[in-house]
Motif scaffolding. Structure first.
Motif, PDB file in Angstrom:
ATOM      1  N   VAL A  11       2.909   1.458  11.761  1.00  0.00           N
ATOM      2  CA  VAL A  11       3.991   1.352  10.776  1.00  0.00           C
ATOM      3  C   VAL A  11       3.574   2.026   9.472  1.00  0.00           C
ATOM      4  O   VAL A  11       4.348   2.774   8.861  1.00  0.00           O
ATOM      5  CB  VAL A  11       4.343  -0.131  10.541  1.00  0.00           C
ATOM      6  N   MET A  12       2.325   1.784   9.041  1.00  0.00           N
ATOM      7  CA  MET A  12       1.898   2.392   7.789  1.00  0.00           C
ATOM      8  C   MET A  12       1.748   3.898   7.914  1.00  0.00           C
ATOM      9  O   MET A  12       2.057   4.639   6.980  1.00  0.00           O
ATOM     10  CB  MET A  12       0.589   1.739   7.314  1.00  0.00           C
ATOM     11  N   GLN A  14       3.638   5.753   9.667  1.00  0.00           N
ATOM     12  CA  GLN A  14       5.013   6.235   9.533  1.00  0.00           C
ATOM     13  C   GLN A  14       5.452   6.256   8.072  1.00  0.00           C
ATOM     14  O   GLN A  14       6.127   7.181   7.628  1.00  0.00           O
ATOM     15  CB  GLN A  14       5.964   5.339  10.340  1.00  0.00           C
ATOM     16  N   ILE A  15       5.067   5.215   7.328  1.00  0.00           N
ATOM     17  CA  ILE A  15       5.446   5.153   5.916  1.00  0.00           C
ATOM     18  C   ILE A  15       4.753   6.258   5.123  1.00  0.00           C
ATOM     19  O   ILE A  15       5.361   6.897   4.258  1.00  0.00           O
ATOM     20  CB  ILE A  15       5.121   3.754   5.341  1.00  0.00           C
ATOM     21  N   ARG A  18       6.523   9.444   5.939  1.00  0.00           N
ATOM     22  CA  ARG A  18       7.829   9.460   5.260  1.00  0.00           C
ATOM     23  C   ARG A  18       7.654   9.739   3.765  1.00  0.00           C
ATOM     24  O   ARG A  18       8.420  10.490   3.169  1.00  0.00           O
ATOM     25  CB  ARG A  18       8.521   8.117   5.486  1.00  0.00           C
TER      26      ARG A  18
END
Lengths: 123, 152
Positions: A11-12, A14-15, A18
């Motif tokens: 998840v991180m 991906q962040i 982004r």
């Protein structure tokens, strides 16, 4: 340009990817690593232009990955993206050869400033 | 006694910044009371060991877990994140809160990797609640706690 993003949290990662895009650096090739050991291996095989690494990871943490790379004579620009932004951690990062430390939570502006500081232009 | 801990105001500022940075939701975190006893919570903890010893926990209702994970992954409202992604997202929340709490406290110290549980966690008996923040996000409770060791 190629950027290696190392974080045990998918998840991180991906962040971070982004946020790179939001900071105007979305056109770079991205390589992902799940821990410091994999990051060291991928630096050697993929030859990225920059490493963005978490500090606290299983297998091998970020500071040990940086020290391993520098010990092997690898000078790839290396920045931390970590939840631990104290003066002590910043000093340890700098002493080990890190170019910057971005503290979580972060902003796209913090990424742009850090990447511009190591010579990566917006893509 | 090791009672030094960030205040609830420190926690609120940190959690608000984290939500804005990672979750990206226009829905505000609002002050609230403690979660009702019958609300099932996900719990995530990290521990800090060293000059300062403590534990940080983040507890969220299932609806908040799903919303946070959607926000962190950039999912739409109709996309259902899987359990592994939810665990990852909640773990990262407590990791960020824990890292920032560690930075506010005397060092040197070490931060553990996060432990995430779908359900209440049994907190160590030597830990006492030093700061707590009760919030509501989109109607779902969110609780952030800092616990410190009785002795250091």
């Amino acid at each position: 340009m190629k950027i290696l993003v190392a974080d045990d949290s998918r998840v991180m990662r991906q962040i971070v990817i982004r946020t790179l895009r939001q900071a105007g650096h979305g056109g770079h090739d991205i390589v992902e690593a799940e821990n410091g050991r994999q990051a060291v291996e991928l630096v050697q095989t993929e030859a990225p232009d920059l490493v963005l690494s978490d500090w606290n990871m299983p297998e091998m943490n970020g500071i040990d990955a940086l020290l391993t790379l520098r010990g092997a004579g690898n000078a790839v620009p290396f920045g931390f993206v970590t939840s631990e932004g104290s003066d002590e951690m910043r000093a340890r990062a700098e002493q080990a050869g890190a170019a910057f430390l971005i503290a979580k939570p972060f902003t796209p502006e913090a990424f742009d400033e850090a990447l511009t500081g190591v010579g990566l232009v917006a893509s | 006694m090791s009672t030094l801990a960030p205040s609830a105001l420190d926690l609120e500022a940190l959690v608000t910044d984290m939500w804005a940075s990672f979750v990206g939701s226009p829905e505000l975190l609002l002050p609230a009371g403690p979660p009702a006893d019958d609300v099932a919570l996900w719990s995530a903890t990290v521990t800090v060991t060293g000059e300062w010893r403590g534990m940080v926990s983040v507890d969220l209702a299932e609806a908040a877990v799903l919303g946070v994970t959607r926000g962190m992954l950039g999912f739409g409202e109709d996309e259902e994140p899987d359990a592994a992604s939810c665990t990852d997202a909640v773990g990262e929340l407590v990791n960020v809160v824990g890292g920032n709490v560690k930075s506010l406290m005397p060092g040197p110290s070490s931060l553990s990797l996060p432990v995430v549980s779908r359900g209440a966690v049994e907190l160590p008996s030597e830990m006492t609640e030093a700061s707590v923040l009760h919030l509501d996000w989109c109607g779902a409770p969110v609780r952030v706690r800092v616990l410190t060791a009785h002795s250091s």
